[in-house]
Structure formats: structure tokens, C-alpha cells
Design a protein around this motif. Structure first.
Motif, PDB file in Angstrom:
ATOM      1  N   ARG A  36     -17.643   1.234  -5.411  1.00 28.93           N
ATOM      2  CA  ARG A  36     -16.935   0.341  -4.483  1.00 28.93           C
ATOM      3  C   ARG A  36     -15.487   0.156  -4.928  1.00 28.93           C
ATOM      4  O   ARG A  36     -14.568   0.248  -4.108  1.00 28.93           O
ATOM      5  CB  ARG A  36     -17.638  -1.026  -4.425  1.00 28.93           C
ATOM      6  CG  ARG A  36     -17.003  -1.973  -3.400  1.00 28.93           C
ATOM      7  CD  ARG A  36     -17.490  -3.389  -3.558  1.00 28.93           C
ATOM      8  NE  ARG A  36     -17.024  -4.000  -4.788  1.00 28.93           N
ATOM      9  CZ  ARG A  36     -15.777  -4.456  -4.988  1.00 28.93           C
ATOM     10  NH1 ARG A  36     -14.877  -4.352  -4.046  1.00 28.93           N
ATOM     11  NH2 ARG A  36     -15.433  -4.994  -6.134  1.00 28.93           N
ATOM     12  N   ARG A  39     -13.544   3.275  -4.131  1.00 30.34           N
ATOM     13  CA  ARG A  39     -13.213   3.381  -2.695  1.00 30.34           C
ATOM     14  C   ARG A  39     -12.049   2.473  -2.325  1.00 30.34           C
ATOM     15  O   ARG A  39     -11.150   2.871  -1.587  1.00 30.34           O
ATOM     16  CB  ARG A  39     -14.436   3.035  -1.842  1.00 30.34           C
ATOM     17  CG  ARG A  39     -15.415   4.163  -1.672  1.00 30.34           C
ATOM     18  CD  ARG A  39     -16.439   3.856  -0.599  1.00 30.34           C
ATOM     19  NE  ARG A  39     -17.164   2.608  -0.846  1.00 30.34           N
ATOM     20  CZ  ARG A  39     -18.288   2.503  -1.534  1.00 30.34           C
ATOM     21  NH1 ARG A  39     -18.828   3.563  -2.069  1.00 30.34           N
ATOM     22  NH2 ARG A  39     -18.874   1.336  -1.691  1.00 30.34           N
ATOM     23  N   VAL A  40     -12.066   1.243  -2.842  1.00 31.42           N
ATOM     24  CA  VAL A  40     -10.975   0.297  -2.549  1.00 31.42           C
ATOM     25  C   VAL A  40      -9.654   0.838  -3.083  1.00 31.42           C
ATOM     26  O   VAL A  40      -8.626   0.800  -2.398  1.00 31.42           O
ATOM     27  CB  VAL A  40     -11.291  -1.097  -3.149  1.00 31.42           C
ATOM     28  CG1 VAL A  40     -10.076  -1.998  -3.115  1.00 31.42           C
ATOM     29  CG2 VAL A  40     -12.451  -1.733  -2.402  1.00 31.42           C
ATOM     30  N   ARG A  41      -9.675   1.357  -4.298  1.00 30.79           N
ATOM     31  CA  ARG A  41      -8.451   1.921  -4.895  1.00 30.79           C
ATOM     32  C   ARG A  41      -7.959   3.131  -4.106  1.00 30.79           C
ATOM     33  O   ARG A  41      -6.767   3.278  -3.856  1.00 30.79           O
ATOM     34  CB  ARG A  41      -8.738   2.294  -6.346  1.00 30.79           C
ATOM     35  CG  ARG A  41      -7.526   2.691  -7.116  1.00 30.79           C
ATOM     36  CD  ARG A  41      -7.819   2.891  -8.592  1.00 30.79           C
ATOM     37  NE  ARG A  41      -9.014   3.674  -8.813  1.00 30.79           N
ATOM     38  CZ  ARG A  41     -10.016   3.327  -9.637  1.00 30.79           C
ATOM     39  NH1 ARG A  41      -9.941   2.213 -10.317  1.00 30.79           N
ATOM     40  NH2 ARG A  41     -11.059   4.105  -9.793  1.00 30.79           N
ATOM     41  N   ASN A  42      -8.892   3.985  -3.668  1.00 29.17           N
ATOM     42  CA  ASN A  42      -8.499   5.161  -2.885  1.00 29.17           C
ATOM     43  C   ASN A  42      -7.927   4.768  -1.531  1.00 29.17           C
ATOM     44  O   ASN A  42      -6.970   5.381  -1.055  1.00 29.17           O
ATOM     45  CB  ASN A  42      -9.689   6.098  -2.708  1.00 29.17           C
ATOM     46  CG  ASN A  42     -10.031   6.844  -3.968  1.00 29.17           C
ATOM     47  OD1 ASN A  42      -9.218   6.941  -4.882  1.00 29.17           O
ATOM     48  ND2 ASN A  42     -11.234   7.364  -4.035  1.00 29.17           N
ATOM     49  N   ARG A  43      -8.493   3.759  -0.902  1.00 25.82           N
ATOM     50  CA  ARG A  43      -7.951   3.300   0.390  1.00 25.82           C
ATOM     51  C   ARG A  43      -6.548   2.718   0.213  1.00 25.82           C
ATOM     52  O   ARG A  43      -5.662   2.956   1.040  1.00 25.82           O
ATOM     53  CB  ARG A  43      -8.879   2.267   1.015  1.00 25.82           C
ATOM     54  CG  ARG A  43     -10.119   2.882   1.588  1.00 25.82           C
ATOM     55  CD  ARG A  43     -10.989   1.864   2.272  1.00 25.82           C
ATOM     56  NE  ARG A  43     -12.198   2.501   2.743  1.00 25.82           N
ATOM     57  CZ  ARG A  43     -13.381   1.939   2.714  1.00 25.82           C
ATOM     58  NH1 ARG A  43     -13.528   0.710   2.263  1.00 25.82           N
ATOM     59  NH2 ARG A  43     -14.438   2.588   3.162  1.00 25.82           N
ATOM     60  N   ALA A  44      -6.353   1.950  -0.841  1.00 28.80           N
ATOM     61  CA  ALA A  44      -5.033   1.378  -1.093  1.00 28.80           C
ATOM     62  C   ALA A  44      -4.009   2.488  -1.343  1.00 28.80           C
ATOM     63  O   ALA A  44      -2.892   2.442  -0.815  1.00 28.80           O
ATOM     64  CB  ALA A  44      -5.088   0.428  -2.286  1.00 28.80           C
ATOM     65  N   GLY A  46      -4.208   5.539  -0.263  1.00 29.48           N
ATOM     66  CA  GLY A  46      -4.014   6.214   1.026  1.00 29.48           C
ATOM     67  C   GLY A  46      -3.040   5.464   1.917  1.00 29.48           C
ATOM     68  O   GLY A  46      -2.196   6.079   2.584  1.00 29.48           O
ATOM     69  N   LEU A  47      -3.151   4.130   1.932  1.00 30.54           N
ATOM     70  CA  LEU A  47      -2.223   3.333   2.740  1.00 30.54           C
ATOM     71  C   LEU A  47      -0.789   3.436   2.214  1.00 30.54           C
ATOM     72  O   LEU A  47       0.160   3.516   3.000  1.00 30.54           O
ATOM     73  CB  LEU A  47      -2.669   1.870   2.768  1.00 30.54           C
ATOM     74  CG  LEU A  47      -3.901   1.580   3.614  1.00 30.54           C
ATOM     75  CD1 LEU A  47      -4.332   0.123   3.441  1.00 30.54           C
ATOM     76  CD2 LEU A  47      -3.641   1.888   5.071  1.00 30.54           C
TER      77      LEU A  47
END
Length: 83
Positions: A36, A39-44, A46-47
Motif C-alpha cells: 500500500r 502504491r501511494v508513493r508511486n502515485r505521488a 506519477g502525479l
């Protein structure tokens, strides 16, 4: 007095920033929490990358809008004059 350490905890003189530590025994909850957070780090990330792409695109479009007619430049293949 002997110091008790976890086998995977390196001492300060043994620290290698390039070393990859493998943790063999994670519980299901720990594994899910690790996934989890990843995933949060990868989404950040990506943004942030998407924001940089948008910023560079906007700067390029605004720069090209100021160029004007390339036929009026002083020589063929010249870079547009800067302001």
C-alpha cells in the motif's frame, strides 16, 4: 556486556547504501502495508511527473506562440529571437 541485535540490522560501519536488504519473514498484514505504501508513493511520483510534463508542454506552447512567422527570421534554421 554483549549487544543483542536483530540479524538484519547493520552496524554503522557496515552500512552500505547500495546494499539490498531482503526481509524473509513478513506477515500478510506487513506485506499488504508495504504494498500500500509503495502504491501511494508511486502515485505521488506519477502525479509529480505528470505535472512536470504539463508544465513543459505549457512553456513550449507559450514559447512557440511568441515566435511568430518563421519566414521572417533573419536566416533559415535560425533559433527564434529571445525577448
Amino acid at each position: 556486556m554483549s549487544e543483542t541485535r536483530h540479524p538484519t540490522t547493520p552496524r554503522a560501519e557496515e552500512h552500505d547504501p547500495q546494499a539490498v536488504e531482503v526481509v524473509a519473514h513478513l506477515s500478510r498484514a506487513q506485506s499488504e502495508e508495504l504494498a500500500r505504501r509503495r502504491r501511494v508513493r508511486n502515485r505521488a511520483l506519477g502525479l509529480v511527473l505528470l505535472g512536470l510534463v504539463a508544465l513543459f508542454f505549457a512553456l513550449s506552447v507559450s514559447r512557440l506562440a511568441d515566435v511568430g512567422d518563421p519566414q521572417k527570421w533573419s536566416r533559415p534554421g535560425a533559433i527564434a529571437p529571445s525577448r
